[in-house]
Design a protein around this motif. Structure first.
Motif, PDB file in Angstrom:
ATOM      1  N   ASN A  73      54.624  40.055  34.672  1.00  0.00           N
ATOM      2  CA  ASN A  73      53.482  39.262  34.221  1.00  0.00           C
ATOM      3  C   ASN A  73      53.511  37.885  34.876  1.00  0.00           C
ATOM      4  OD1 ASN A  73      52.318  41.139  32.482  1.00  0.00           O
ATOM      5  ND2 ASN A  73      53.587  40.507  30.747  1.00  0.00           N
ATOM      6  N   GLY A  74      52.343  37.438  35.324  1.00  0.00           N
ATOM      7  CA  GLY A  74      52.258  36.134  35.956  1.00  0.00           C
ATOM      8  C   GLY A  74      52.555  36.129  37.436  1.00  0.00           C
ATOM      9  N   ALA A  75      52.775  37.309  38.021  1.00  0.00           N
ATOM     10  CA  ALA A  75      53.094  37.369  39.447  1.00  0.00           C
ATOM     11  C   ALA A  75      51.871  37.165  40.330  1.00  0.00           C
ATOM     12  CB  ALA A  75      53.760  38.707  39.783  1.00  0.00           C
ATOM     13  N   GLY A  76      50.673  37.329  39.763  1.00  0.00           N
ATOM     14  CA  GLY A  76      49.448  37.139  40.548  1.00  0.00           C
ATOM     15  C   GLY A  76      48.691  38.418  40.830  1.00  0.00           C
ATOM     16  N   LYS A  77      49.115  39.526  40.261  1.00  0.00           N
ATOM     17  CA  LYS A  77      48.505  40.820  40.567  1.00  0.00           C
ATOM     18  C   LYS A  77      47.037  40.876  40.111  1.00  0.00           C
ATOM     19  CE  LYS A  77      51.358  43.212  38.057  1.00  0.00           C
ATOM     20  NZ  LYS A  77      51.923  42.046  37.314  1.00  0.00           N
ATOM     21  N   SER A  78      46.804  40.593  38.838  1.00  0.00           N
ATOM     22  CA  SER A  78      45.439  40.662  38.312  1.00  0.00           C
ATOM     23  C   SER A  78      44.548  39.602  38.941  1.00  0.00           C
ATOM     24  CB  SER A  78      45.453  40.503  36.787  1.00  0.00           C
ATOM     25  OG  SER A  78      46.122  41.590  36.173  1.00  0.00           O
ATOM     26  N   THR A  79      45.132  38.455  39.245  1.00  0.00           N
ATOM     27  CA  THR A  79      44.358  37.405  39.913  1.00  0.00           C
ATOM     28  C   THR A  79      43.824  37.888  41.254  1.00  0.00           C
ATOM     29  OG1 THR A  79      45.521  35.578  38.833  1.00  0.00           O
ATOM     30  CG2 THR A  79      44.516  35.113  40.967  1.00  0.00           C
ATOM     31  N   LEU A  80      44.627  38.642  41.986  1.00  0.00           N
ATOM     32  CA  LEU A  80      44.170  39.178  43.271  1.00  0.00           C
ATOM     33  C   LEU A  80      43.006  40.148  43.085  1.00  0.00           C
ATOM     34  CD1 LEU A  80      47.604  39.644  45.031  1.00  0.00           C
ATOM     35  CD2 LEU A  80      45.712  38.256  45.896  1.00  0.00           C
ATOM     36  N   LEU A  81      43.068  40.997  42.064  1.00  0.00           N
ATOM     37  CA  LEU A  81      41.950  41.904  41.810  1.00  0.00           C
ATOM     38  C   LEU A  81      40.682  41.121  41.484  1.00  0.00           C
ATOM     39  CD1 LEU A  81      43.350  44.920  39.739  1.00  0.00           C
ATOM     40  CD2 LEU A  81      43.404  44.505  42.196  1.00  0.00           C
ATOM     41  N   LYS A  82      40.820  40.070  40.692  1.00  0.00           N
ATOM     42  CA  LYS A  82      39.660  39.255  40.340  1.00  0.00           C
ATOM     43  C   LYS A  82      39.094  38.548  41.568  1.00  0.00           C
ATOM     44  CE  LYS A  82      41.292  38.483  35.619  1.00  0.00           C
ATOM     45  NZ  LYS A  82      41.884  37.507  34.664  1.00  0.00           N
ATOM     46  N   ALA A  83      39.976  38.117  42.471  1.00  0.00           N
ATOM     47  CA  ALA A  83      39.507  37.467  43.703  1.00  0.00           C
ATOM     48  C   ALA A  83      38.714  38.446  44.553  1.00  0.00           C
ATOM     49  CB  ALA A  83      40.692  36.917  44.484  1.00  0.00           C
ATOM     50  N   ILE A  84      39.199  39.678  44.656  1.00  0.00           N
ATOM     51  CA  ILE A  84      38.494  40.696  45.437  1.00  0.00           C
ATOM     52  C   ILE A  84      37.152  41.015  44.787  1.00  0.00           C
ATOM     53  CG2 ILE A  84      38.576  43.099  46.219  1.00  0.00           C
ATOM     54  CD1 ILE A  84      41.707  42.737  46.225  1.00  0.00           C
ATOM     55  N   SER A  85      37.124  41.096  43.449  1.00  0.00           N
ATOM     56  CA  SER A  85      35.891  41.438  42.722  1.00  0.00           C
ATOM     57  C   SER A  85      34.918  40.273  42.604  1.00  0.00           C
ATOM     58  CB  SER A  85      36.233  41.934  41.312  1.00  0.00           C
ATOM     59  OG  SER A  85      36.968  43.122  41.354  1.00  0.00           O
ATOM     60  N   GLY A  86      35.363  39.061  42.956  1.00  0.00           N
ATOM     61  CA  GLY A  86      34.483  37.906  42.877  1.00  0.00           C
ATOM     62  C   GLY A  86      34.231  37.431  41.459  1.00  0.00           C
ATOM     63  N   ILE A  87      35.225  37.575  40.563  1.00  0.00           N
ATOM     64  CA  ILE A  87      35.021  37.208  39.161  1.00  0.00           C
ATOM     65  C   ILE A  87      36.002  36.123  38.699  1.00  0.00           C
ATOM     66  CG2 ILE A  87      33.968  39.395  38.503  1.00  0.00           C
ATOM     67  CD1 ILE A  87      36.675  40.308  37.431  1.00  0.00           C
ATOM     68  N   LEU A  88      36.467  35.313  39.611  1.00  0.00           N
ATOM     69  CA  LEU A  88      37.374  34.227  39.250  1.00  0.00           C
ATOM     70  C   LEU A  88      36.654  33.056  38.588  1.00  0.00           C
ATOM     71  CD1 LEU A  88      39.639  34.036  42.427  1.00  0.00           C
ATOM     72  CD2 LEU A  88      40.405  34.628  40.122  1.00  0.00           C
ATOM     73  N   GLY A  89      35.382  32.883  38.893  1.00  0.00           N
ATOM     74  CA  GLY A  89      34.630  31.713  38.456  1.00  0.00           C
ATOM     75  C   GLY A  89      34.684  31.420  36.969  1.00  0.00           C
ATOM     76  N   PRO A  90      34.417  32.400  36.099  1.00  0.00           N
ATOM     77  CA  PRO A  90      34.437  32.119  34.660  1.00  0.00           C
ATOM     78  C   PRO A  90      35.778  31.619  34.138  1.00  0.00           C
ATOM     79  CG  PRO A  90      33.301  34.179  35.111  1.00  0.00           C
ATOM     80  CD  PRO A  90      33.920  33.750  36.404  1.00  0.00           C
ATOM     81  N   GLU A  91      36.859  31.892  34.859  1.00  0.00           N
ATOM     82  CA  GLU A  91      38.180  31.401  34.462  1.00  0.00           C
ATOM     83  C   GLU A  91      38.576  30.141  35.236  1.00  0.00           C
ATOM     84  OE1 GLU A  91      40.940  34.603  34.850  1.00  0.00           O
ATOM     85  OE2 GLU A  91      39.903  35.864  33.378  1.00  0.00           O
ATOM     86  N   LYS A  92      37.596  29.530  35.895  1.00  0.00           N
ATOM     87  CA  LYS A  92      37.815  28.313  36.681  1.00  0.00           C
ATOM     88  C   LYS A  92      38.838  28.532  37.800  1.00  0.00           C
ATOM     89  CE  LYS A  92      36.567  25.190  32.890  1.00  0.00           C
ATOM     90  NZ  LYS A  92      36.979  24.040  32.061  1.00  0.00           N
ATOM     91  N   GLY A  93      38.788  29.724  38.373  1.00  0.00           N
ATOM     92  CA  GLY A  93      39.640  30.038  39.508  1.00  0.00           C
ATOM     93  C   GLY A  93      38.819  30.130  40.777  1.00  0.00           C
ATOM     94  N   ALA A  94      39.488  29.977  41.925  1.00  0.00           N
ATOM     95  CA  ALA A  94      38.788  30.039  43.197  1.00  0.00           C
ATOM     96  C   ALA A  94      39.746  30.423  44.315  1.00  0.00           C
ATOM     97  CB  ALA A  94      38.133  28.696  43.521  1.00  0.00           C
ATOM     98  N   LEU A  95      39.236  31.219  45.251  1.00  0.00           N
ATOM     99  CA  LEU A  95      39.974  31.496  46.477  1.00  0.00           C
ATOM    100  C   LEU A  95      39.815  30.275  47.374  1.00  0.00           C
ATOM    101  CD1 LEU A  95      41.470  33.794  48.166  1.00  0.00           C
ATOM    102  CD2 LEU A  95      39.238  34.171  49.221  1.00  0.00           C
ATOM    103  N   THR A  96      40.870  29.512  47.574  1.00  0.00           N
ATOM    104  CA  THR A  96      40.783  28.242  48.287  1.00  0.00           C
ATOM    105  C   THR A  96      41.209  28.341  49.746  1.00  0.00           C
ATOM    106  OG1 THR A  96      42.972  27.684  47.406  1.00  0.00           O
ATOM    107  CG2 THR A  96      41.053  26.840  46.221  1.00  0.00           C
ATOM    108  N   LYS A  97      41.964  29.383  50.084  1.00  0.00           N
ATOM    109  CA  LYS A  97      42.360  29.611  51.470  1.00  0.00           C
ATOM    110  C   LYS A  97      42.405  31.112  51.723  1.00  0.00           C
ATOM    111  CE  LYS A  97      45.324  25.506  52.001  1.00  0.00           C
ATOM    112  NZ  LYS A  97      46.713  25.033  52.272  1.00  0.00           N
ATOM    113  N   GLY A  98      42.332  31.481  53.008  1.00  0.00           N
ATOM    114  CA  GLY A  98      42.450  32.875  53.382  1.00  0.00           C
ATOM    115  C   GLY A  98      41.116  33.594  53.400  1.00  0.00           C
ATOM    116  N   SER A  99      41.181  34.902  53.607  1.00  0.00           N
ATOM    117  CA  SER A  99      39.964  35.704  53.714  1.00  0.00           C
ATOM    118  C   SER A  99      40.164  37.068  53.066  1.00  0.00           C
ATOM    119  CB  SER A  99      39.576  35.897  55.183  1.00  0.00           C
ATOM    120  OG  SER A  99      40.583  36.636  55.874  1.00  0.00           O
ATOM    121  N   ILE A 100      39.036  37.643  52.626  1.00  0.00           N
ATOM    122  CA  ILE A 100      39.021  38.994  52.089  1.00  0.00           C
ATOM    123  C   ILE A 100      37.878  39.735  52.771  1.00  0.00           C
ATOM    124  CG2 ILE A 100      38.799  40.447  50.034  1.00  0.00           C
ATOM    125  CD1 ILE A 100      39.687  38.056  48.354  1.00  0.00           C
TER     126      ILE A 100
END
Length: 272
Positions: A46-73
């Protein structure tokens, strides 16, 4: 078997960094790929970043105040970072979230039909029967309110609902969580059959490392937002580090992370 859209499911995440609230780094410089027709798993605590990566791919980070700040998908050669979440779904990427998140007051069939609402009625009926074929346990419950189903049946509905949109890439977040071993076995057999059909690629997030690696083609191990180990599934299953730390075959004291295990082994070889 489920009727799928033409498969072009190569996903590439390159040097991804995700921040929450602009300061909390959840993912740091992560790169991985999911090739067409394969199961790739992301492992880690838990907390390793796994679910965060799925959310980044799905484009649903915004409601949790998250953002892909570097890199590409990219997916099928096209960038995803500028697309909305519904635009990403239209590209053929569908996520089954942790906790299932069904419409608990709707029936099983109504939940499934929600997943295929953009599809013509005739095709929707074909896909519906394909889901029932994949998960026969749901057939007798199609008119039952989803909130009264067992956890395993709800997980089957959640996966079936995702499949109704005929995805090229299916992302599963902790599908075994809280389920009885017999039900987990049924669900993972269904996941394997999807891959074996050659019609879909699967990105699997799972804390049960042995179970995930048993059905996967390739795996990535994450710790503190970074990839610390990767390889084909058979290699990871046979790795002393993975066996010791993630599969619980050696409970030696003082090992705080996979990096500690790897450092310990390097030091032991040097002292020898």
């Amino acid at each position: 078997m489920l009727s799928q859209a033409p498969l072009n499911a190569d996903l590439h995440v390159v040097n991804a960094q995700v921040l929450y609230d602009g300061v909390v780094e959840a993912v740091r410089d992560v790169s991985f790929s999911v090739d067409a027709g394969r199961i790739v798993c992301l492992l880690g605590a838990n907390g390793a970043g796994k679910s965060t990566l799925l959310k980044a791919i799905s484009g649903i980070l915004g409601p949790e105040k998250g953002a892909l700040t570097k890199g590409s998908i990219t997916f099928a050669g096209k960038g995803l970072t500028a697309l909305s979440s519904d635009g990403i779904v239209r590209k053929g990427i569908v996520q089954v979230p942790e906790g299932r998140r069904l419409f608990v007051n709707l029936t099983v069939e109504e939940n499934l039909l929600m997943g295929g609402f953009t599809v013509r009625a005739a095709e929707r009926a074909v896909r519906l029967e394909s889901v029932y074929s994949l998960f026969p346990d749901l057939t007798d419950h199609r008119h039952r309110v989803a909130g009264y189903l067992s956890g395993g049946q709800q997980q089957m509905v959640a996966i079936g609902r995702a499949l109704m949109s005929s995805p090229s890439l299916l992302m599963l977040d902790e599908p075994s969580l809280g389920l009885a071993p017999k039900i987990v076995e049924q669900i993972f057999a269904a996941i394997s059959s999807l891959r074996d059909s050659g019609d879909i690629a699967i990105l699997l997030v799972e804390q049960n490392a042995r179970l995930a690696l048993t059905i996967s083609d390739y795996g990535y191990v994450l710790e503190r937002g970074r990839v610390v180990f990767d390889g084909d599934a058979a290699t990871l299953l046979g790795s002393p580090e993975i066996q010791e730390f993630y599969l619980g075959l050696d409970q030696s004291a003082g090992r705080k992370s996979l990096r500690d295990v790897k450092h310990y082994r390097r030091r032991k070889r040097w002292l020898a």
